[in-house]
Structures are given as C-alpha cells and as structure tokens.
Design a protein around this motif. Structure first.
Motif, PDB file in Angstrom:
ATOM      1  N   PRO A   7      25.015  28.994 -17.197  1.00 29.44           N
ATOM      2  CA  PRO A   7      24.724  28.195 -18.386  1.00 29.44           C
ATOM      3  C   PRO A   7      23.210  28.055 -18.555  1.00 29.44           C
ATOM      4  O   PRO A   7      22.475  27.974 -17.565  1.00 29.44           O
ATOM      5  CB  PRO A   7      25.378  26.849 -18.079  1.00 29.44           C
ATOM      6  N   ASN A   8      22.757  28.024 -19.775  1.00 31.46           N
ATOM      7  CA  ASN A   8      21.323  27.995 -20.067  1.00 31.46           C
ATOM      8  C   ASN A   8      20.753  26.592 -19.870  1.00 31.46           C
ATOM      9  O   ASN A   8      20.387  25.913 -20.818  1.00 31.46           O
ATOM     10  CB  ASN A   8      21.073  28.496 -21.492  1.00 31.46           C
ATOM     11  N   MET A  16      24.968  24.331 -11.217  1.00 30.50           N
ATOM     12  CA  MET A  16      25.897  23.204 -11.105  1.00 30.50           C
ATOM     13  C   MET A  16      26.888  23.196 -12.266  1.00 30.50           C
ATOM     14  O   MET A  16      28.060  22.886 -12.067  1.00 30.50           O
ATOM     15  CB  MET A  16      25.144  21.887 -11.018  1.00 30.50           C
ATOM     16  N   ALA A  17      26.428  23.538 -13.451  1.00 30.88           N
ATOM     17  CA  ALA A  17      27.345  23.612 -14.600  1.00 30.88           C
ATOM     18  C   ALA A  17      28.261  24.833 -14.468  1.00 30.88           C
ATOM     19  O   ALA A  17      29.413  24.798 -14.894  1.00 30.88           O
ATOM     20  CB  ALA A  17      26.557  23.666 -15.903  1.00 30.88           C
ATOM     21  N   PHE A  18      27.754  25.892 -13.851  1.00 35.45           N
ATOM     22  CA  PHE A  18      28.551  27.108 -13.628  1.00 35.45           C
ATOM     23  C   PHE A  18      29.725  26.826 -12.698  1.00 35.45           C
ATOM     24  O   PHE A  18      30.823  27.340 -12.877  1.00 35.45           O
ATOM     25  CB  PHE A  18      27.645  28.192 -13.021  1.00 35.45           C
ATOM     26  N   ARG A  19      29.480  25.988 -11.680  1.00 30.96           N
ATOM     27  CA  ARG A  19      30.510  25.692 -10.679  1.00 30.96           C
ATOM     28  C   ARG A  19      30.536  24.191 -10.406  1.00 30.96           C
ATOM     29  O   ARG A  19      30.105  23.718  -9.344  1.00 30.96           O
ATOM     30  CB  ARG A  19      30.223  26.498  -9.421  1.00 30.96           C
ATOM     31  N   PRO A  20      31.073  23.407 -11.360  1.00 32.68           N
ATOM     32  CA  PRO A  20      31.023  21.948 -11.235  1.00 32.68           C
ATOM     33  C   PRO A  20      31.729  21.396 -10.005  1.00 32.68           C
ATOM     34  O   PRO A  20      31.369  20.337  -9.499  1.00 32.68           O
ATOM     35  CB  PRO A  20      31.675  21.443 -12.522  1.00 32.68           C
ATOM     36  N   GLU A  21      32.720  22.113  -9.485  1.00 31.98           N
ATOM     37  CA  GLU A  21      33.419  21.605  -8.299  1.00 31.98           C
ATOM     38  C   GLU A  21      32.505  21.578  -7.076  1.00 31.98           C
ATOM     39  O   GLU A  21      32.733  20.818  -6.140  1.00 31.98           O
ATOM     40  CB  GLU A  21      34.709  22.386  -8.019  1.00 31.98           C
ATOM     41  N   THR A  22      31.454  22.403  -7.064  1.00 27.45           N
ATOM     42  CA  THR A  22      30.493  22.322  -5.961  1.00 27.45           C
ATOM     43  C   THR A  22      29.353  21.369  -6.299  1.00 27.45           C
ATOM     44  O   THR A  22      28.700  20.853  -5.396  1.00 27.45           O
ATOM     45  CB  THR A  22      29.919  23.710  -5.600  1.00 27.45           C
ATOM     46  N   SER A  23      29.115  21.136  -7.583  1.00 24.70           N
ATOM     47  CA  SER A  23      28.018  20.244  -7.954  1.00 24.70           C
ATOM     48  C   SER A  23      28.309  18.799  -7.564  1.00 24.70           C
ATOM     49  O   SER A  23      27.397  18.049  -7.211  1.00 24.70           O
ATOM     50  CB  SER A  23      27.699  20.341  -9.446  1.00 24.70           C
ATOM     51  N   LYS A  24      29.564  18.411  -7.581  1.00 23.57           N
ATOM     52  CA  LYS A  24      29.915  17.017  -7.262  1.00 23.57           C
ATOM     53  C   LYS A  24      29.445  16.634  -5.853  1.00 23.57           C
ATOM     54  O   LYS A  24      28.701  15.665  -5.701  1.00 23.57           O
ATOM     55  CB  LYS A  24      31.414  16.797  -7.443  1.00 23.57           C
ATOM     56  N   VAL A 148      18.526  27.337  -5.930  1.00 24.79           N
ATOM     57  CA  VAL A 148      17.814  27.486  -7.199  1.00 24.79           C
ATOM     58  C   VAL A 148      17.126  28.846  -7.287  1.00 24.79           C
ATOM     59  O   VAL A 148      17.264  29.577  -8.277  1.00 24.79           O
ATOM     60  CB  VAL A 148      16.791  26.336  -7.372  1.00 24.79           C
ATOM     61  N   ASP A 149      16.368  29.202  -6.258  1.00 26.36           N
ATOM     62  CA  ASP A 149      15.593  30.444  -6.298  1.00 26.36           C
ATOM     63  C   ASP A 149      16.440  31.674  -6.016  1.00 26.36           C
ATOM     64  O   ASP A 149      16.163  32.749  -6.547  1.00 26.36           O
ATOM     65  CB  ASP A 149      14.425  30.368  -5.305  1.00 26.36           C
ATOM     66  N   GLY A 150      17.480  31.527  -5.205  1.00 22.82           N
ATOM     67  CA  GLY A 150      18.334  32.670  -4.875  1.00 22.82           C
ATOM     68  C   GLY A 150      19.114  33.198  -6.062  1.00 22.82           C
ATOM     69  O   GLY A 150      19.501  34.369  -6.089  1.00 22.82           O
ATOM     70  N   LEU A 151      19.337  32.337  -7.063  1.00 18.62           N
ATOM     71  CA  LEU A 151      20.017  32.776  -8.289  1.00 18.62           C
ATOM     72  C   LEU A 151      19.026  33.055  -9.416  1.00 18.62           C
ATOM     73  O   LEU A 151      19.431  33.370 -10.529  1.00 18.62           O
ATOM     74  CB  LEU A 151      21.044  31.724  -8.735  1.00 18.62           C
ATOM     75  N   LEU A 179      26.199  14.608 -14.250  1.00 20.67           N
ATOM     76  CA  LEU A 179      27.529  14.628 -14.852  1.00 20.67           C
ATOM     77  C   LEU A 179      27.417  14.608 -16.364  1.00 20.67           C
ATOM     78  O   LEU A 179      28.178  15.270 -17.063  1.00 20.67           O
ATOM     79  CB  LEU A 179      28.371  13.450 -14.364  1.00 20.67           C
ATOM     80  N   THR A 180      26.450  13.876 -16.891  1.00 17.98           N
ATOM     81  CA  THR A 180      26.238  13.836 -18.329  1.00 17.98           C
ATOM     82  C   THR A 180      25.910  15.236 -18.840  1.00 17.98           C
ATOM     83  O   THR A 180      26.454  15.686 -19.834  1.00 17.98           O
ATOM     84  CB  THR A 180      25.079  12.876 -18.677  1.00 17.98           C
ATOM     85  N   ASN A 181      25.035  15.931 -18.137  1.00 19.76           N
ATOM     86  CA  ASN A 181      24.640  17.270 -18.593  1.00 19.76           C
ATOM     87  C   ASN A 181      25.775  18.262 -18.495  1.00 19.76           C
ATOM     88  O   ASN A 181      25.954  19.081 -19.377  1.00 19.76           O
ATOM     89  CB  ASN A 181      23.439  17.769 -17.796  1.00 19.76           C
ATOM     90  N   VAL A 182      26.543  18.194 -17.407  1.00 19.85           N
ATOM     91  CA  VAL A 182      27.649  19.139 -17.245  1.00 19.85           C
ATOM     92  C   VAL A 182      28.726  18.842 -18.278  1.00 19.85           C
ATOM     93  O   VAL A 182      29.235  19.731 -18.938  1.00 19.85           O
ATOM     94  CB  VAL A 182      28.215  19.085 -15.802  1.00 19.85           C
ATOM     95  N   ALA A 183      29.055  17.559 -18.449  1.00 17.46           N
ATOM     96  CA  ALA A 183      30.116  17.189 -19.383  1.00 17.46           C
ATOM     97  C   ALA A 183      29.720  17.448 -20.824  1.00 17.46           C
ATOM     98  O   ALA A 183      30.547  17.807 -21.646  1.00 17.46           O
ATOM     99  CB  ALA A 183      30.473  15.716 -19.205  1.00 17.46           C
ATOM    100  N   SER A 184      28.432  17.270 -21.141  1.00 19.86           N
ATOM    101  CA  SER A 184      28.019  17.418 -22.525  1.00 19.86           C
ATOM    102  C   SER A 184      27.662  18.849 -22.888  1.00 19.86           C
ATOM    103  O   SER A 184      27.422  19.142 -24.042  1.00 19.86           O
ATOM    104  CB  SER A 184      26.826  16.505 -22.820  1.00 19.86           C
ATOM    105  N   ALA A 185      27.616  19.726 -21.901  1.00 20.82           N
ATOM    106  CA  ALA A 185      27.282  21.118 -22.213  1.00 20.82           C
ATOM    107  C   ALA A 185      28.460  21.742 -22.944  1.00 20.82           C
ATOM    108  O   ALA A 185      29.538  21.863 -22.402  1.00 20.82           O
ATOM    109  CB  ALA A 185      26.981  21.891 -20.932  1.00 20.82           C
ATOM    110  N   PRO A 186      28.289  22.087 -24.219  1.00 20.33           N
ATOM    111  CA  PRO A 186      29.382  22.714 -24.942  1.00 20.33           C
ATOM    112  C   PRO A 186      29.666  24.051 -24.300  1.00 20.33           C
ATOM    113  O   PRO A 186      28.769  24.613 -23.709  1.00 20.33           O
ATOM    114  CB  PRO A 186      28.816  22.898 -26.341  1.00 20.33           C
ATOM    115  N   ALA A 187      30.877  24.532 -24.394  1.00 21.58           N
ATOM    116  CA  ALA A 187      31.196  25.827 -23.817  1.00 21.58           C
ATOM    117  C   ALA A 187      29.872  26.533 -23.590  1.00 21.58           C
ATOM    118  O   ALA A 187      29.324  27.167 -24.477  1.00 21.58           O
ATOM    119  CB  ALA A 187      32.077  26.597 -24.751  1.00 21.58           C
TER     120      ALA A 187
END
Length: 193
Positions: A7-8, A16-24, A148-151, A179-187
């Motif tokens: 995600p941009n 974290m938005a790409f894989r929210p289950e690990t971001s938690k 961050v840098d590895g990706l 959580l706000t950023n992940v939840a509010s990120a439109p598709a």
C-alpha cells in the motif's frame, strides 16, 4: 520503489497495511515499550529508538521516532539531532548516556554489552527494568529498521511530514494511530514492483 506491491503509505505503515495481522502485535510491542508507564519518559525511550535507527541508517524510523521524541520533549529537535550525532555531547542525563551506550552496543551485536556497561548504567541510577527495556527497544528497533529497509518502503524526505505525524503519535499512541491508517486506507493503492 518497494520490492513488493505495498500500500502507498510511508515507511513501516505500508507493510503493516499489507499484512495487518502482523501489524497488531508489532504495534502493541512498541506501544508497551515506548508509551506504557515507565521510569523512563516516553521522550527518553523515543530517543533510544531514534538513536538505534540512526545507527542502522534507517531514514524513516530515525525521522519518525525523532519527531515523536521531539514532540514529547517540547519540540526540541536540536536535542534529538545531537543524540543521533553524538549522544555523549547531548544534554541528556548521565543515566541516559549510559543507556544509549548499551543500546548502541545492542545495535551492533547484543554480545557487545558487557557487565561493565551494565554496572556503569546502574552507577548512574538505571534500574533493572530500564536496562531491560533499553536492550529490548534496541533489539526491536533493529528488527523494525530491517523490516522497513528490507522491503525498500517509501521514505519521504520532507521533515514536516514526520513532524506532523510525530505529534499525532505522541498524542494518540501507536496502536490508535496505525489502526486508524490501516482501517481508513481504501482498498489500498499498491506500489508496484
């Protein structure tokens, strides 16, 4: 450009938005380490994270955590820069200098921390909890920096973006802010390879 389609969003926020289950759990860990009640202030703990991130040359993490540290420290960006450049010359307590010394050794290799380093921190008043948390913050930020840098995440250069985000995270915390950023990120718009 990121190595995978993320995600941009800048820095760690994209993965974290790409894989929210690990971001938690990652957000919960940083929330406990940097914000929960502790004898070290949130600003001091953010300085440890900033210092380690600067030693790892992670632009995003040293910029955002430096901005969060500054927000906790009355906007003192000069102090944050001094800690990154030479913490020995920074206007921080002798205890913080001893803890930053330990953090820097963990950043290089955890086995570099010596009994003398721990004794020096204790002599300056550091508690076992403060020593423990310093080591864990340093170790965790080595992981976050490499994530961050590895990706090859997007890492904006504009300091004002970090300054604004830093104020928000200092006020609201990591879990709420992310959580706000992940939840509010439109598709989410993905950054292609």
């Amino acid at each position: 450009m990121p190595h995978i389609a993320l995600p941009n969003l800048p820095g760690i926020r994209g993965p974290m938005a790409f894989r929210p289950e690990t971001s938690k759990p990652l957000n919960e860990l940083v929330e406990v380490l940097l914000r929960h009640p502790n004898s070290l202030t949130p600003g001091e703990r953010e300085l440890i994270a900033t210092y380690v991130s600067s030693q790892n040359n992670c632009h995003y993490c040293q910029s955002i955590h430096g901005a969060i540290a500054a927000a906790h420290l009355g906007g003192d960006e000069e102090l944050v820069q001094c800690v990154k450049d030479d913490f020995h010359a920074a206007d921080v307590s002798p205890k913080m200098k001893a803890l930053l010394n330990i953090a820097g050794k963990v950043q290089q290799d955890g086995k570099n921390v010596t009994p003398e380093d721990v004794a020096a921190a204790r002599a300056e008043g550091a508690t076992d909890l403060e020593i423990h948390d310093t080591v864990l913050i340093a170790a965790a930020f080595c992981m976050y920096n490499r994530y961050v840098d590895g990706l090859a995440t997007v890492q904006p250069q504009d300091p004002s973006l970090y300054r604004e985000r830093g104020k928000m995270v200092a006020r609201d915390g990591y879990v709420a802010a992310n959580l706000t950023n992940v939840a509010s990120a439109p598709a989410p718009e993905l950054v292609a390879r």
